[in-house]
Scaffold this motif. Sequence first.
Motif, PDB file in Angstrom:
ATOM      1  N   GLY A 137      41.025  46.826  34.795  1.00  0.00           N
ATOM      2  CA  GLY A 137      39.896  47.224  35.616  1.00  0.00           C
ATOM      3  C   GLY A 137      38.792  46.188  35.722  1.00  0.00           C
ATOM      4  N   ALA A 138      38.901  45.087  34.979  1.00  0.00           N
ATOM      5  CA  ALA A 138      37.877  44.043  35.053  1.00  0.00           C
ATOM      6  C   ALA A 138      37.866  43.424  36.450  1.00  0.00           C
ATOM      7  CB  ALA A 138      38.136  42.960  34.010  1.00  0.00           C
ATOM      8  N   ILE A 139      36.687  43.236  36.986  1.00  0.00           N
ATOM      9  CA  ILE A 139      36.529  42.610  38.294  1.00  0.00           C
ATOM     10  C   ILE A 139      36.416  41.105  38.072  1.00  0.00           C
ATOM     11  CG2 ILE A 139      35.117  42.488  40.389  1.00  0.00           C
ATOM     12  CD1 ILE A 139      36.469  45.215  39.899  1.00  0.00           C
ATOM     13  N   TYR A 140      37.181  40.348  38.850  1.00  0.00           N
ATOM     14  CA  TYR A 140      37.191  38.903  38.670  1.00  0.00           C
ATOM     15  C   TYR A 140      37.314  38.197  40.014  1.00  0.00           C
ATOM     16  CZ  TYR A 140      42.197  39.022  39.586  1.00  0.00           C
ATOM     17  OH  TYR A 140      43.422  39.207  40.174  1.00  0.00           O
ATOM     18  N   LYS A 141      37.013  36.898  39.982  1.00  0.00           N
ATOM     19  CA  LYS A 141      37.212  36.020  41.119  1.00  0.00           C
ATOM     20  C   LYS A 141      37.753  34.703  40.588  1.00  0.00           C
ATOM     21  CE  LYS A 141      33.513  37.860  43.945  1.00  0.00           C
ATOM     22  NZ  LYS A 141      32.795  37.587  45.159  1.00  0.00           N
ATOM     23  N   TYR A 142      38.522  34.024  41.429  1.00  0.00           N
ATOM     24  CA  TYR A 142      38.931  32.660  41.121  1.00  0.00           C
ATOM     25  C   TYR A 142      37.990  31.721  41.843  1.00  0.00           C
ATOM     26  CZ  TYR A 142      43.398  34.623  39.579  1.00  0.00           C
ATOM     27  OH  TYR A 142      44.367  35.335  38.930  1.00  0.00           O
ATOM     28  N   TRP A 143      37.464  30.747  41.127  1.00  0.00           N
ATOM     29  CA  TRP A 143      36.663  29.691  41.728  1.00  0.00           C
ATOM     30  C   TRP A 143      37.574  28.485  41.841  1.00  0.00           C
ATOM     31  CZ3 TRP A 143      35.005  24.827  40.110  1.00  0.00           C
ATOM     32  CH2 TRP A 143      34.021  24.233  40.914  1.00  0.00           C
ATOM     33  N   ILE A 144      37.797  28.017  43.067  1.00  0.00           N
ATOM     34  CA  ILE A 144      38.774  26.966  43.320  1.00  0.00           C
ATOM     35  C   ILE A 144      38.081  25.790  43.992  1.00  0.00           C
ATOM     36  CG2 ILE A 144      40.912  26.384  44.524  1.00  0.00           C
ATOM     37  CD1 ILE A 144      41.539  29.449  44.426  1.00  0.00           C
ATOM     38  N   GLN A 145      38.249  24.612  43.396  1.00  0.00           N
ATOM     39  CA  GLN A 145      37.710  23.399  43.994  1.00  0.00           C
ATOM     40  C   GLN A 145      38.885  22.567  44.490  1.00  0.00           C
ATOM     41  OE1 GLN A 145      35.573  20.750  41.404  1.00  0.00           O
ATOM     42  NE2 GLN A 145      34.558  19.753  43.103  1.00  0.00           N
ATOM     43  N   SER A 146      38.844  22.181  45.751  1.00  0.00           N
ATOM     44  CA  SER A 146      39.934  21.404  46.333  1.00  0.00           C
ATOM     45  C   SER A 146      39.921  19.975  45.799  1.00  0.00           C
ATOM     46  CB  SER A 146      39.825  21.386  47.855  1.00  0.00           C
ATOM     47  OG  SER A 146      38.817  20.487  48.265  1.00  0.00           O
ATOM     48  N   GLY A 175      33.862  36.406  36.142  1.00  0.00           N
ATOM     49  CA  GLY A 175      33.613  37.824  36.340  1.00  0.00           C
ATOM     50  C   GLY A 175      32.416  38.256  35.524  1.00  0.00           C
ATOM     51  N   ASP A 176      32.182  39.576  35.473  1.00  0.00           N
ATOM     52  CA  ASP A 176      31.046  40.039  34.676  1.00  0.00           C
ATOM     53  C   ASP A 176      31.277  39.791  33.192  1.00  0.00           C
ATOM     54  OD1 ASP A 176      32.987  41.976  34.375  1.00  0.00           O
ATOM     55  OD2 ASP A 176      31.719  43.635  34.998  1.00  0.00           O
ATOM     56  N   PHE A 177      32.526  39.559  32.788  1.00  0.00           N
ATOM     57  CA  PHE A 177      32.860  39.256  31.389  1.00  0.00           C
ATOM     58  C   PHE A 177      32.346  37.888  30.953  1.00  0.00           C
ATOM     59  CE2 PHE A 177      36.426  38.451  34.222  1.00  0.00           C
ATOM     60  CZ  PHE A 177      36.662  37.107  34.029  1.00  0.00           C
ATOM     61  N   ASN A 178      31.992  37.010  31.909  1.00  0.00           N
ATOM     62  CA  ASN A 178      31.433  35.704  31.539  1.00  0.00           C
ATOM     63  C   ASN A 178      30.198  35.359  32.380  1.00  0.00           C
ATOM     64  OD1 ASN A 178      32.421  34.859  34.029  1.00  0.00           O
ATOM     65  ND2 ASN A 178      33.965  33.489  33.192  1.00  0.00           N
ATOM     66  N   ALA A 179      29.497  36.414  32.824  1.00  0.00           N
ATOM     67  CA  ALA A 179      28.275  36.265  33.618  1.00  0.00           C
ATOM     68  C   ALA A 179      28.532  35.455  34.892  1.00  0.00           C
ATOM     69  CB  ALA A 179      27.148  35.646  32.800  1.00  0.00           C
ATOM     70  N   TRP A 180      29.722  35.599  35.469  1.00  0.00           N
ATOM     71  CA  TRP A 180      30.135  34.929  36.698  1.00  0.00           C
ATOM     72  C   TRP A 180      30.028  33.411  36.603  1.00  0.00           C
ATOM     73  CZ3 TRP A 180      32.910  37.878  39.779  1.00  0.00           C
ATOM     74  CH2 TRP A 180      32.750  39.267  39.666  1.00  0.00           C
ATOM     75  N   SER A 181      30.338  32.897  35.411  1.00  0.00           N
ATOM     76  CA  SER A 181      30.298  31.449  35.186  1.00  0.00           C
ATOM     77  C   SER A 181      31.481  30.768  35.877  1.00  0.00           C
ATOM     78  CB  SER A 181      30.354  31.150  33.687  1.00  0.00           C
ATOM     79  OG  SER A 181      30.542  29.768  33.465  1.00  0.00           O
ATOM     80  N   LYS A 182      31.194  29.718  36.632  1.00  0.00           N
ATOM     81  CA  LYS A 182      32.245  28.954  37.310  1.00  0.00           C
ATOM     82  C   LYS A 182      32.924  27.954  36.381  1.00  0.00           C
ATOM     83  CE  LYS A 182      29.953  29.172  41.755  1.00  0.00           C
ATOM     84  NZ  LYS A 182      29.239  28.419  42.782  1.00  0.00           N
TER      85      LYS A 182
END
Length: 107
Positions: free
Chosen positions: A84-93, A53-60
Amino acid sequence: MSLLTDLDLHLFNEGTHVRLYDKLGAHPAVVNGVSGTFFAVWAPASKKVHVMGDFNAWSKTKHPLKPRSSSGIWEGFVPGIGQGAIYKYWIQSTQGAALTIIDGEAN
């Protein structure tokens, strides 16, 4: 630190857990006196799962999650992240090539 108890995993694995929304996703927590957010996602057949997320500069790679036994659930605590933090999960199969990103907002 985990929001998921052994009973939660048992109920999840048998398909009878009725309050998964209390366990999966993003939930503010305090661990050892440090405020942050607990993240959990069901990502079966995954090789790696990270939260970004923006909390880690969108680092995967900066905030890896750990698998919880053989449930397919990946979880982890990230300090300093609040509601309220915006986040994403980066998932590698497990196949290595497929990448999926799932997004949300911390509760």
